[in-house]
Each structure stands twice: as C-alpha cells, then as structure tokens.
Design a protein around this motif. Structure first.
Motif, PDB file in Angstrom:
ATOM      1  N   LYS A  47       0.859  -1.172   0.000  1.00  0.00           N
ATOM      2  CA  LYS A  47       0.000   0.000   0.000  1.00  0.00           C
ATOM      3  C   LYS A  47       0.897   1.224   0.000  1.00  0.00           C
ATOM      4  O   LYS A  47       1.654   1.444   0.939  1.00  0.00           O
ATOM      5  CB  LYS A  47      -0.907  -0.005   1.222  1.00  0.00           C
ATOM      6  N   PRO A  48       0.843   1.996  -1.077  1.00  0.00           N
ATOM      7  CA  PRO A  48       1.718   3.155  -1.158  1.00  0.00           C
ATOM      8  C   PRO A  48       1.296   4.247  -0.183  1.00  0.00           C
ATOM      9  O   PRO A  48       0.113   4.431   0.070  1.00  0.00           O
ATOM     10  CB  PRO A  48       1.548   3.623  -2.590  1.00  0.00           C
ATOM     11  N   GLU A  49       2.261   4.922   0.358  1.00  0.00           N
ATOM     12  CA  GLU A  49       2.009   6.049   1.235  1.00  0.00           C
ATOM     13  C   GLU A  49       2.987   7.157   0.894  1.00  0.00           C
ATOM     14  O   GLU A  49       4.108   6.907   0.484  1.00  0.00           O
ATOM     15  CB  GLU A  49       2.193   5.639   2.698  1.00  0.00           C
ATOM     16  N   GLY A  50       2.541   8.349   1.080  1.00  0.00           N
ATOM     17  CA  GLY A  50       3.422   9.499   0.922  1.00  0.00           C
ATOM     18  C   GLY A  50       4.110   9.535  -0.419  1.00  0.00           C
ATOM     19  O   GLY A  50       3.507   9.365  -1.459  1.00  0.00           O
ATOM     20  N   LYS A  51       5.413   9.742  -0.397  1.00  0.00           N
ATOM     21  CA  LYS A  51       6.210   9.911  -1.611  1.00  0.00           C
ATOM     22  C   LYS A  51       6.344   8.615  -2.411  1.00  0.00           C
ATOM     23  O   LYS A  51       6.832   8.630  -3.521  1.00  0.00           O
ATOM     24  CB  LYS A  51       7.614  10.431  -1.260  1.00  0.00           C
ATOM     25  N   ASP A  52       5.912   7.481  -1.870  1.00  0.00           N
ATOM     26  CA  ASP A  52       6.018   6.207  -2.573  1.00  0.00           C
ATOM     27  C   ASP A  52       4.891   6.003  -3.589  1.00  0.00           C
ATOM     28  O   ASP A  52       4.906   5.032  -4.320  1.00  0.00           O
ATOM     29  CB  ASP A  52       5.982   5.034  -1.584  1.00  0.00           C
ATOM     30  N   LEU A  53       3.933   6.917  -3.645  1.00  0.00           N
ATOM     31  CA  LEU A  53       2.770   6.724  -4.499  1.00  0.00           C
ATOM     32  C   LEU A  53       3.126   6.684  -5.984  1.00  0.00           C
ATOM     33  O   LEU A  53       2.713   5.791  -6.699  1.00  0.00           O
ATOM     34  CB  LEU A  53       1.741   7.830  -4.248  1.00  0.00           C
ATOM     35  N   ILE A  54       3.914   7.630  -6.473  1.00  0.00           N
ATOM     36  CA  ILE A  54       4.227   7.696  -7.906  1.00  0.00           C
ATOM     37  C   ILE A  54       5.034   6.486  -8.359  1.00  0.00           C
ATOM     38  O   ILE A  54       4.667   5.850  -9.346  1.00  0.00           O
ATOM     39  CB  ILE A  54       4.927   9.023  -8.262  1.00  0.00           C
ATOM     40  N   PRO A  55       6.123   6.103  -7.662  1.00  0.00           N
ATOM     41  CA  PRO A  55       6.821   4.879  -8.100  1.00  0.00           C
ATOM     42  C   PRO A  55       5.901   3.660  -8.096  1.00  0.00           C
ATOM     43  O   PRO A  55       6.011   2.798  -8.958  1.00  0.00           O
ATOM     44  CB  PRO A  55       7.954   4.716  -7.087  1.00  0.00           C
ATOM     45  N   HIS A  56       4.959   3.602  -7.145  1.00  0.00           N
ATOM     46  CA  HIS A  56       4.010   2.493  -7.090  1.00  0.00           C
ATOM     47  C   HIS A  56       3.166   2.462  -8.367  1.00  0.00           C
ATOM     48  O   HIS A  56       2.920   1.400  -8.934  1.00  0.00           O
ATOM     49  CB  HIS A  56       3.115   2.612  -5.858  1.00  0.00           C
ATOM     50  N   THR A  89      -1.009  20.463  -4.949  1.00  0.00           N
ATOM     51  CA  THR A  89      -1.549  20.596  -3.591  1.00  0.00           C
ATOM     52  C   THR A  89      -1.868  19.222  -3.008  1.00  0.00           C
ATOM     53  O   THR A  89      -1.533  18.933  -1.851  1.00  0.00           O
ATOM     54  CB  THR A  89      -2.812  21.483  -3.608  1.00  0.00           C
ATOM     55  N   ILE A  90      -2.500  18.371  -3.803  1.00  0.00           N
ATOM     56  CA  ILE A  90      -2.820  17.011  -3.333  1.00  0.00           C
ATOM     57  C   ILE A  90      -1.534  16.266  -2.993  1.00  0.00           C
ATOM     58  O   ILE A  90      -1.443  15.601  -1.952  1.00  0.00           O
ATOM     59  CB  ILE A  90      -3.638  16.242  -4.393  1.00  0.00           C
ATOM     60  N   ASP A  91      -0.527  16.401  -3.848  1.00  0.00           N
ATOM     61  CA  ASP A  91       0.746  15.704  -3.641  1.00  0.00           C
ATOM     62  C   ASP A  91       1.436  16.148  -2.358  1.00  0.00           C
ATOM     63  O   ASP A  91       2.075  15.343  -1.688  1.00  0.00           O
ATOM     64  CB  ASP A  91       1.659  15.933  -4.843  1.00  0.00           C
ATOM     65  N   LYS A  92       1.314  17.422  -2.006  1.00  0.00           N
ATOM     66  CA  LYS A  92       2.006  17.963  -0.828  1.00  0.00           C
ATOM     67  C   LYS A  92       1.212  17.798   0.462  1.00  0.00           C
ATOM     68  O   LYS A  92       1.733  18.055   1.540  1.00  0.00           O
ATOM     69  CB  LYS A  92       2.307  19.444  -1.049  1.00  0.00           C
ATOM     70  N   THR A  93      -0.038  17.394   0.345  1.00  0.00           N
ATOM     71  CA  THR A  93      -0.916  17.293   1.502  1.00  0.00           C
ATOM     72  C   THR A  93      -0.642  16.014   2.292  1.00  0.00           C
ATOM     73  O   THR A  93      -0.343  14.969   1.713  1.00  0.00           O
ATOM     74  CB  THR A  93      -2.398  17.306   1.045  1.00  0.00           C
ATOM     75  N   GLU A  94      -0.774  16.120   3.585  1.00  0.00           N
ATOM     76  CA  GLU A  94      -0.566  14.962   4.469  1.00  0.00           C
ATOM     77  C   GLU A  94      -1.596  13.861   4.182  1.00  0.00           C
ATOM     78  O   GLU A  94      -1.258  12.704   4.053  1.00  0.00           O
ATOM     79  CB  GLU A  94      -0.670  15.417   5.927  1.00  0.00           C
ATOM     80  N   ASN A  95      -2.869  14.242   4.079  1.00  0.00           N
ATOM     81  CA  ASN A  95      -3.931  13.269   3.826  1.00  0.00           C
ATOM     82  C   ASN A  95      -4.365  13.400   2.362  1.00  0.00           C
ATOM     83  O   ASN A  95      -5.322  14.086   2.024  1.00  0.00           O
ATOM     84  CB  ASN A  95      -5.113  13.512   4.757  1.00  0.00           C
ATOM     85  N   ARG A  96      -3.640  12.713   1.472  1.00  0.00           N
ATOM     86  CA  ARG A  96      -3.890  12.813   0.032  1.00  0.00           C
ATOM     87  C   ARG A  96      -5.266  12.303  -0.363  1.00  0.00           C
ATOM     88  O   ARG A  96      -5.897  12.856  -1.259  1.00  0.00           O
ATOM     89  CB  ARG A  96      -2.822  12.055  -0.739  1.00  0.00           C
ATOM     90  N   GLU A 133     -10.468  13.487  -2.710  1.00  0.00           N
ATOM     91  CA  GLU A 133     -11.933  13.451  -2.644  1.00  0.00           C
ATOM     92  C   GLU A 133     -12.517  14.863  -2.702  1.00  0.00           C
ATOM     93  O   GLU A 133     -13.493  15.105  -3.413  1.00  0.00           O
ATOM     94  CB  GLU A 133     -12.392  12.744  -1.368  1.00  0.00           C
ATOM     95  N   THR A 134     -11.906  15.782  -1.963  1.00  0.00           N
ATOM     96  CA  THR A 134     -12.381  17.168  -1.956  1.00  0.00           C
ATOM     97  C   THR A 134     -12.251  17.797  -3.336  1.00  0.00           C
ATOM     98  O   THR A 134     -13.188  18.433  -3.834  1.00  0.00           O
ATOM     99  CB  THR A 134     -11.598  18.007  -0.916  1.00  0.00           C
ATOM    100  N   ALA A 135     -11.098  17.600  -3.981  1.00  0.00           N
ATOM    101  CA  ALA A 135     -10.882  18.169  -5.314  1.00  0.00           C
ATOM    102  C   ALA A 135     -11.870  17.584  -6.321  1.00  0.00           C
ATOM    103  O   ALA A 135     -12.390  18.306  -7.178  1.00  0.00           O
ATOM    104  CB  ALA A 135      -9.444  17.933  -5.760  1.00  0.00           C
TER     105      ALA A 135
END
Length: 133
Positions: free
Chosen positions: A53-62, A96-103, A108-110
């Motif tokens: 399960k990707p988290e944080g900065k690991d999302l794009i490589p995932h 903004t989504i990328d820099k946010t703690e709770n992506r 969902e908001t965007a």
C-alpha cells in the motif's frame, strides 16, 4: 515506465526488451533470447506478491510499477491529457494534493469541488480501464 524510457534486452543488449521471464525479472527481446536465458535461468516462479500500500512519496513509483508500459504510453499520448496537464489550475490542484498529508481526503475534496479536475481524473481512469480490459 514513462514514455521515452526504453529497456534494452538483458540477454543480447541490442534491441528493445518486449518480454519478461515468468520466473525472474529478466527482460528479453525475442524467442532466441528467451531460449538462451531459459537455459540458464534457475529461478523458481514465486507467487505474485501482494502489492504494497503506497504512502506518501512512494505513491508515484508504485503507479509506475503497477501500470503496464502500454497503459503509460496511452496516458502520455492522449491528446486530452497532454492538453489538460498544461492547465495551471489542474497543476496547482495536483501539486496541492501531492504535498498534503492526507492525500485521499484532498483528492476526494478536489473531485467534489472542481469539475475540470473531476473530468481529468475520469479521462485518466478511462484510459487505464480500457488498457486493462
């Protein structure tokens, strides 16, 4: 793998690798290279690992690991997506989504508050779902 990045055959090193060994991560270009590698491949097929399960900065490589090359190429070559990623408002939302703690919450908001972003994500998902079917 992003468009423009070509993986060479790991057996002959000459042509673009189009195939992967089912037993190990070696990539090759042809039946000849497959047979050559198969004669020396000692790997046993491993059960497919459950994706982390990707988290944080690991999302794009995932995403790069989980999408096929053909899907990434389709995304990169879509005229709509090429044009949309030049839109400054979309760039700001994505950043903004990328820099946010709770992506997930920010996404969902965007999606709920910005029609252009929602349409952009729908187009991305259309390309990905077409490639997977």
């Amino acid at each position: 793998m992003p468009a423009g990045m070509e993986v060479k055959c790991e057996v002959c090193g000459e042509k673009k690798a189009r195939y992967s060994c089912p037993k190990c991560p070696i990539r090759y270009c042809s039946v000849k290279c497959c047979k050559s590698h198969k004669a020396n491949c000692n790997a046993k097929p491993a059960p497919p690992p459950s994706p982390p399960k990707p988290e944080g900065k690991d999302l794009i490589p995932h995403l790069y690991r989980s999408l096929k090359d053909s899907t990434l190429l389709s995304l990169c070559s879509s005229p709509y997506i090429k044009l949309a990623i030049q839109n400054e408002e979309l760039k700001t939302i994505i950043s903004t989504i990328d820099k946010t703690e709770n992506r997930e919450r920010a996404l969902e908001t965007a999606l709920k508050t910005n029609h252009d972003f929602s349409e952009f994500v729908d187009k991305l998902l259309d390309v990905v779902s077409r490639e997977r079917s």
